[in-house]
Enzyme design. Structure first.
Site, PDB file in Angstrom:
ATOM      1  N   LEU A 181       0.865  -1.175   0.000  1.00 47.11           N
ATOM      2  CA  LEU A 181       0.000   0.000   0.000  1.00 47.11           C
ATOM      3  C   LEU A 181       0.904   1.229   0.000  1.00 47.11           C
ATOM      4  CD1 LEU A 181      -2.674  -0.943   2.711  1.00 47.11           C
ATOM      5  CD2 LEU A 181      -2.954  -1.035   0.225  1.00 47.11           C
ATOM      6  N   ASP A 182       0.503   2.260  -0.741  1.00 44.76           N
ATOM      7  CA  ASP A 182       1.268   3.508  -0.722  1.00 44.76           C
ATOM      8  C   ASP A 182       1.370   4.035   0.701  1.00 44.76           C
ATOM      9  OD1 ASP A 182       1.435   3.396  -3.461  1.00 44.76           O
ATOM     10  OD2 ASP A 182      -0.155   4.866  -3.820  1.00 44.76           O
ATOM     11  N   GLN A 183       2.406   4.809   0.964  1.00 47.14           N
ATOM     12  CA  GLN A 183       2.622   5.343   2.311  1.00 47.14           C
ATOM     13  C   GLN A 183       1.412   6.123   2.815  1.00 47.14           C
ATOM     14  OE1 GLN A 183       6.408   7.262   2.871  1.00 47.14           O
ATOM     15  NE2 GLN A 183       5.754   8.371   4.692  1.00 47.14           N
TER      16      GLN A 183
END
Length: 280
Positions: free
Chosen positions: A130-132
């Site tokens: 998952l993106d930050q």
């Protein structure tokens, strides 16, 4: 690694389970064979080409490599689901999925490893990312067989991942599909753009709430391109609220509103449907 698996049909062999049902790679199958990792209930190694009866319980036992993530001091992320094969954790907004260098000790996988070590285990590997800035559900494999099988399930889209986003503006359609290839932006180190030369990317969305100036949507991905939801929603003129990288207005907290809220799949080891939800 220790777990049990119940054969679901007459005539299945250990060989067909590993190679055809789970579709494990040659190297892993070879390692399992050399380790005599598959035994019957009496602890005796099984013949790999011997047909088995439905209901036969296989006992798997094998040493697994240690994962390289340094454990955080304590696990400060929420565990939403756990069995002998996987963890499903809730990654907080603003936290990276995994470290990019040895100095990075506060990622989701560092916290997972603290939990794993507390349980006397040593292996944990994330199945997807998952993106930050994205919060929500992340699958972590607890042994190499699970890692291999769940990696393939992600690739084959047999895990249904649902995201919730709040986007700028009012979307008129109740639902829709965005089919637009995504590639790198040559003018920015991390941004992606819709590009004819990019990789195929398909996103389905459904409106669940219209607010005064924004719309809440649920989204499903057919593909898993970097920043896919963020790029696609910006492409149709409705960037995610707070996603300044894709030209949305900034929020007071600097966050953007994207949440991986639900996972659904047929569990390949437990032979049952699993649904996990993440509550804000």
């Amino acid at each position: 690694m220790r777990f049990q698996f119940e054969i679901q049909q007459d005539g299945m062999t250990v060989e067909s389970l590993l190679r055809e049902k789970w579709r494990l790679g040659r190297k892993l199958v070879h390692e399992l064979r050399m380790a005599k990792a598959v035994k019957n209930q009496d602890g005796a190694p099984l013949k790999w080409n011997e047909p088995l009866s439905k209901g036969t319980v296989l006992h798997f036992s094998m040493d697994v490599p240690k994962s390289s993530y340094s454990p955080a001091k304590r696990c400060e992320i929420k565990i939403r689901y756990e069995d002998d094969h996987i963890l499903i954790v809730s990654k907080p907004k603003g936290m990276s999925t995994h470290p990019n260098d040895e100095k990075d000790r506060n990622t989701c996988m560092n916290h997972v490893m603290a939990y794993i070590r507390e349980k006397g285990l040593a292996y944990a590997e994330h199945v997807h990312r998952l993106d930050q800035g994205t919060e929500g559900l992340l699958i972590v494999a607890k042994h190499p067989i699970a890692k291999s099988v769940f990696d393939r399930m992600i690739e084959e889209k047999s895990i249904i991942r649902t995201y919730e986003a709040e986007v700028e503006g009012i979307i008129k359609e109740n639902q829709g599909t965005i089919n637009a290839p995504i590639g790198r932006d040559r003018h920015h180190p991390t941004r992606r753009i819709v590009s004819k030369a990019g990789q195929p990317a398909i996103t389905h969305f459904k409106v669940v709430e219209r607010k005064k100036h924004t719309t809440v949507v649920h989204l499903h991905l057919e593909t898993g391109r970097t920043h896919q939801i963020r790029v696609h929603m910006a492409h149709i003129g409705h960037p995610i609220v707070g996603d300044a990288l894709y030209r949305a207005g900034k929020t007071e907290t600097g966050d953007y509103k994207l949440h991986a809220i639900r996972l659904e799949f047929e569990h390949p080891f437990l032979n049952k449907r699993i649904v996990v939800k993440d509550q804000s």
